[in-house]
Design a protein around this motif. Structure first.
Motif, PDB file in Angstrom:
ATOM      1  N   PRO A 165       0.989  -1.032   0.121  1.00  0.00           N
ATOM      2  CA  PRO A 165       0.018  -0.120  -0.165  1.00  0.00           C
ATOM      3  C   PRO A 165       0.950   1.212   0.038  1.00  0.00           C
ATOM      4  O   PRO A 165       0.425   2.332  -0.426  1.00  0.00           O
ATOM      5  CB  PRO A 165      -0.661  -0.195   1.177  1.00  0.00           C
ATOM      6  CG  PRO A 165      -0.888  -1.590   1.449  1.00  0.00           C
ATOM      7  CD  PRO A 165       0.285  -1.993   0.964  1.00  0.00           C
ATOM      8  N   GLU A 166       1.924   1.223   0.628  1.00  0.00           N
ATOM      9  CA  GLU A 166       2.783   2.328   0.633  1.00  0.00           C
ATOM     10  C   GLU A 166       3.569   2.878  -0.725  1.00  0.00           C
ATOM     11  O   GLU A 166       3.912   3.854  -1.011  1.00  0.00           O
ATOM     12  CB  GLU A 166       3.980   2.115   1.329  1.00  0.00           C
ATOM     13  CG  GLU A 166       3.861   1.950   2.912  1.00  0.00           C
ATOM     14  CD  GLU A 166       2.998   0.818   3.291  1.00  0.00           C
ATOM     15  OE1 GLU A 166       3.360  -0.001   2.721  1.00  0.00           O
ATOM     16  OE2 GLU A 166       2.309   0.897   4.237  1.00  0.00           O
ATOM     17  N   ASP A 167       3.512   1.846  -1.781  1.00  0.00           N
ATOM     18  CA  ASP A 167       3.727   2.069  -3.328  1.00  0.00           C
ATOM     19  C   ASP A 167       2.660   2.842  -3.970  1.00  0.00           C
ATOM     20  O   ASP A 167       2.722   3.488  -4.992  1.00  0.00           O
ATOM     21  CB  ASP A 167       4.085   0.942  -3.915  1.00  0.00           C
ATOM     22  CG  ASP A 167       5.186   0.104  -3.266  1.00  0.00           C
ATOM     23  OD1 ASP A 167       6.226   0.799  -2.810  1.00  0.00           O
ATOM     24  OD2 ASP A 167       5.166  -0.789  -3.095  1.00  0.00           O
ATOM     25  N   LEU A 168       1.403   3.076  -3.340  1.00  0.00           N
ATOM     26  CA  LEU A 168       0.369   3.491  -4.380  1.00  0.00           C
ATOM     27  C   LEU A 168       0.635   4.647  -4.662  1.00  0.00           C
ATOM     28  O   LEU A 168       0.162   5.035  -6.136  1.00  0.00           O
ATOM     29  CB  LEU A 168      -1.002   3.411  -3.562  1.00  0.00           C
ATOM     30  CG  LEU A 168      -2.304   3.872  -4.072  1.00  0.00           C
ATOM     31  CD1 LEU A 168      -2.342   2.881  -5.227  1.00  0.00           C
ATOM     32  CD2 LEU A 168      -3.425   3.755  -3.042  1.00  0.00           C
ATOM     33  N   SER A 169       1.092   5.833  -4.212  1.00  0.00           N
ATOM     34  CA  SER A 169       1.231   7.313  -4.881  1.00  0.00           C
ATOM     35  C   SER A 169       2.535   7.080  -6.061  1.00  0.00           C
ATOM     36  O   SER A 169       2.093   7.555  -6.734  1.00  0.00           O
ATOM     37  CB  SER A 169       1.864   7.884  -3.582  1.00  0.00           C
ATOM     38  OG  SER A 169       0.832   8.557  -2.889  1.00  0.00           O
ATOM     39  N   ALA A 170       3.223   6.183  -5.875  1.00  0.00           N
ATOM     40  CA  ALA A 170       4.551   6.256  -6.809  1.00  0.00           C
ATOM     41  C   ALA A 170       3.832   5.443  -8.023  1.00  0.00           C
ATOM     42  O   ALA A 170       3.965   5.794  -8.895  1.00  0.00           O
ATOM     43  CB  ALA A 170       5.571   5.403  -6.319  1.00  0.00           C
ATOM     44  N   ILE A 171       3.086   4.603  -7.985  1.00  0.00           N
ATOM     45  CA  ILE A 171       2.288   3.702  -8.997  1.00  0.00           C
ATOM     46  C   ILE A 171       1.356   4.707  -9.628  1.00  0.00           C
ATOM     47  O   ILE A 171       1.490   4.620 -10.802  1.00  0.00           O
ATOM     48  CB  ILE A 171       1.559   2.392  -8.456  1.00  0.00           C
ATOM     49  CG1 ILE A 171       2.677   1.379  -7.900  1.00  0.00           C
ATOM     50  CG2 ILE A 171       0.597   1.915  -9.174  1.00  0.00           C
ATOM     51  CD1 ILE A 171       2.157  -0.017  -7.205  1.00  0.00           C
ATOM     52  N   SER A 172       0.460   5.220  -8.771  1.00  0.00           N
ATOM     53  CA  SER A 172      -0.476   6.330  -9.388  1.00  0.00           C
ATOM     54  C   SER A 172       0.240   7.178 -10.306  1.00  0.00           C
ATOM     55  O   SER A 172      -0.098   7.554 -11.375  1.00  0.00           O
ATOM     56  CB  SER A 172      -1.257   6.896  -8.536  1.00  0.00           C
ATOM     57  OG  SER A 172      -2.084   5.925  -7.749  1.00  0.00           O
ATOM     58  N   ASP A 173       1.482   7.823  -9.728  1.00  0.00           N
ATOM     59  CA  ASP A 173       2.191   8.756 -10.669  1.00  0.00           C
ATOM     60  C   ASP A 173       2.654   8.131 -12.064  1.00  0.00           C
ATOM     61  O   ASP A 173       2.625   8.904 -13.085  1.00  0.00           O
ATOM     62  CB  ASP A 173       3.151   9.357 -10.054  1.00  0.00           C
ATOM     63  CG  ASP A 173       3.916  10.514 -10.577  1.00  0.00           C
ATOM     64  OD1 ASP A 173       3.513  11.604 -11.002  1.00  0.00           O
ATOM     65  OD2 ASP A 173       5.311  10.127 -10.726  1.00  0.00           O
ATOM     66  N   ILE A 174       3.340   7.016 -11.778  1.00  0.00           N
ATOM     67  CA  ILE A 174       3.733   6.242 -13.089  1.00  0.00           C
ATOM     68  C   ILE A 174       2.807   6.143 -13.820  1.00  0.00           C
ATOM     69  O   ILE A 174       2.825   6.424 -15.225  1.00  0.00           O
ATOM     70  CB  ILE A 174       4.580   5.054 -12.752  1.00  0.00           C
ATOM     71  CG1 ILE A 174       5.691   5.381 -11.882  1.00  0.00           C
ATOM     72  CG2 ILE A 174       4.817   4.183 -13.760  1.00  0.00           C
ATOM     73  CD1 ILE A 174       6.462   4.334 -11.360  1.00  0.00           C
ATOM     74  N   HIS A 175       1.431   5.601 -13.562  1.00  0.00           N
ATOM     75  CA  HIS A 175       0.374   5.265 -14.282  1.00  0.00           C
ATOM     76  C   HIS A 175      -0.020   6.476 -15.116  1.00  0.00           C
ATOM     77  O   HIS A 175      -0.315   6.369 -16.191  1.00  0.00           O
ATOM     78  CB  HIS A 175      -0.601   4.519 -13.459  1.00  0.00           C
ATOM     79  CG  HIS A 175      -1.543   3.905 -14.218  1.00  0.00           C
ATOM     80  ND1 HIS A 175      -2.858   3.315 -13.809  1.00  0.00           N
ATOM     81  CD2 HIS A 175      -1.848   3.574 -15.473  1.00  0.00           C
ATOM     82  CE1 HIS A 175      -3.607   2.693 -14.435  1.00  0.00           C
ATOM     83  NE2 HIS A 175      -3.161   2.926 -15.774  1.00  0.00           N
ATOM     84  N   ALA A 176      -0.200   7.512 -14.460  1.00  0.00           N
ATOM     85  CA  ALA A 176      -0.661   8.861 -15.100  1.00  0.00           C
ATOM     86  C   ALA A 176       0.184   9.338 -16.104  1.00  0.00           C
ATOM     87  O   ALA A 176      -0.155   9.643 -17.191  1.00  0.00           O
ATOM     88  CB  ALA A 176      -0.964   9.861 -13.950  1.00  0.00           C
ATOM     89  N   ARG A 177       1.568   9.539 -15.962  1.00  0.00           N
ATOM     90  CA  ARG A 177       2.583   9.652 -16.755  1.00  0.00           C
ATOM     91  C   ARG A 177       2.652   8.972 -17.904  1.00  0.00           C
ATOM     92  O   ARG A 177       2.811   9.118 -19.175  1.00  0.00           O
ATOM     93  CB  ARG A 177       3.804  10.126 -16.156  1.00  0.00           C
ATOM     94  CG  ARG A 177       3.866  11.266 -15.315  1.00  0.00           C
ATOM     95  CD  ARG A 177       4.989  11.782 -14.665  1.00  0.00           C
ATOM     96  NE  ARG A 177       5.440  10.825 -13.747  1.00  0.00           N
ATOM     97  CZ  ARG A 177       6.713  10.311 -13.807  1.00  0.00           C
ATOM     98  NH1 ARG A 177       7.567  10.461 -14.927  1.00  0.00           N
ATOM     99  NH2 ARG A 177       7.295   9.361 -13.027  1.00  0.00           N
ATOM    100  N   ALA A 178       2.581   7.560 -17.901  1.00  0.00           N
ATOM    101  CA  ALA A 178       2.990   6.830 -18.869  1.00  0.00           C
ATOM    102  C   ALA A 178       1.718   6.580 -19.879  1.00  0.00           C
ATOM    103  O   ALA A 178       1.770   6.749 -20.915  1.00  0.00           O
ATOM    104  CB  ALA A 178       3.031   5.250 -18.320  1.00  0.00           C
ATOM    105  N   ARG A 179       0.474   6.725 -19.268  1.00  0.00           N
ATOM    106  CA  ARG A 179      -0.888   6.701 -19.952  1.00  0.00           C
ATOM    107  C   ARG A 179      -0.759   8.087 -20.819  1.00  0.00           C
ATOM    108  O   ARG A 179      -1.244   7.958 -22.064  1.00  0.00           O
ATOM    109  CB  ARG A 179      -2.170   6.714 -19.245  1.00  0.00           C
ATOM    110  CG  ARG A 179      -2.186   5.215 -18.586  1.00  0.00           C
ATOM    111  CD  ARG A 179      -3.464   5.316 -17.442  1.00  0.00           C
ATOM    112  NE  ARG A 179      -4.727   5.100 -18.245  1.00  0.00           N
ATOM    113  CZ  ARG A 179      -5.735   5.517 -18.211  1.00  0.00           C
ATOM    114  NH1 ARG A 179      -5.960   6.192 -17.151  1.00  0.00           N
ATOM    115  NH2 ARG A 179      -6.984   5.245 -18.947  1.00  0.00           N
ATOM    116  N   ALA A 180      -0.431   9.138 -20.367  1.00  0.00           N
ATOM    117  CA  ALA A 180      -0.288  10.432 -21.068  1.00  0.00           C
ATOM    118  C   ALA A 180       0.530  10.307 -22.228  1.00  0.00           C
ATOM    119  O   ALA A 180       0.420  10.854 -23.256  1.00  0.00           O
ATOM    120  CB  ALA A 180      -0.008  11.511 -20.233  1.00  0.00           C
ATOM    121  N   SER A 181       1.680   9.494 -22.065  1.00  0.00           N
ATOM    122  CA  SER A 181       2.541   9.434 -23.057  1.00  0.00           C
ATOM    123  C   SER A 181       1.955   8.644 -24.564  1.00  0.00           C
ATOM    124  O   SER A 181       2.249   9.059 -25.564  1.00  0.00           O
ATOM    125  CB  SER A 181       3.722   8.610 -22.763  1.00  0.00           C
ATOM    126  OG  SER A 181       3.626   7.223 -22.664  1.00  0.00           O
TER     127      SER A 181
END
Length: 170
Positions: A13-29
């Motif tokens: 659960p501590e990884d959620l913020s990092a995962i969400s950030d990666i997800h958002a930037r990768a999808r935007a690409s």
């Protein structure tokens, strides 16, 4: 090209913020220029993705893996590995570390999960205009298996794990 050590581990659960950030930037690409921004990076969509990822991390039905370099989460995968479901739902790498071996290391870990579950095939869907991702998956052994709307379905024949060497008996 030399790259820092990449470690793959289960997400917490501590990884959620990092995962969400990666997800958002990768999808935007890959969605930029193809879909309205609100559909992939609007507040409601970002929250939907965050909630879904949190649910997957705590689920017994999903495996969430993180790729870590220099103590920083730089990629993640969400997959199912059961006899009735063998799907790669999400596979995203931080665009800042593309082409450094991170995706390959994370993909190998996904394959190991499917192998441990005794699965012989895996499936995914990838946004059709995302040529970079399609090329990556093809390089990893995936084959196109049809289309669903604006997504290409792909299938992987999961390789049989290499036998573990047995100690010699005298």
């Amino acid at each position: 090209m030399s790259s820092p050590h990449i470690r793959v581990r289960p997400a917490t659960p501590e990884d959620l913020s990092a995962i969400s950030d990666i997800h958002a930037r990768a999808r935007a690409s890959y969605y930029a220029g193809h879909l309205p921004a609100e559909e992939y990076s609007g507040p409601a969509e970002l929250e939907r993705q965050r909630v879904g990822t949190a649910r997957a991390i705590s689920s017994d039905d999903r495996t969430v893996l993180c790729a870590v370099r220099d103590d920083r989460v730089v990629g993640f995968a969400v997959l199912a590995a059961r006899h009735d479901e063998n799907t790669l739902f999400h596979f995203h790498i931080d665009p800042s570390v593309w082409r450094t071996g991170t995706g390959t290391a994370l993909h190998r870990a996904c394959v190991a999960v499917w192998q441990a579950a005794g699965l012989t095939t895996a499936r995914l869907e990838v946004f059709a205009p995302n040529a970079r991702a399609r090329a990556f998956y093809t390089h990893q052994g995936w084959q196109e298996d049809g289309r669903t709307g604006d997504h290409v379905r792909m299938r992987l024949t999961v390789p049989t794990p290499a036998p573990t060497p047995q100690p010699a008996h005298e």
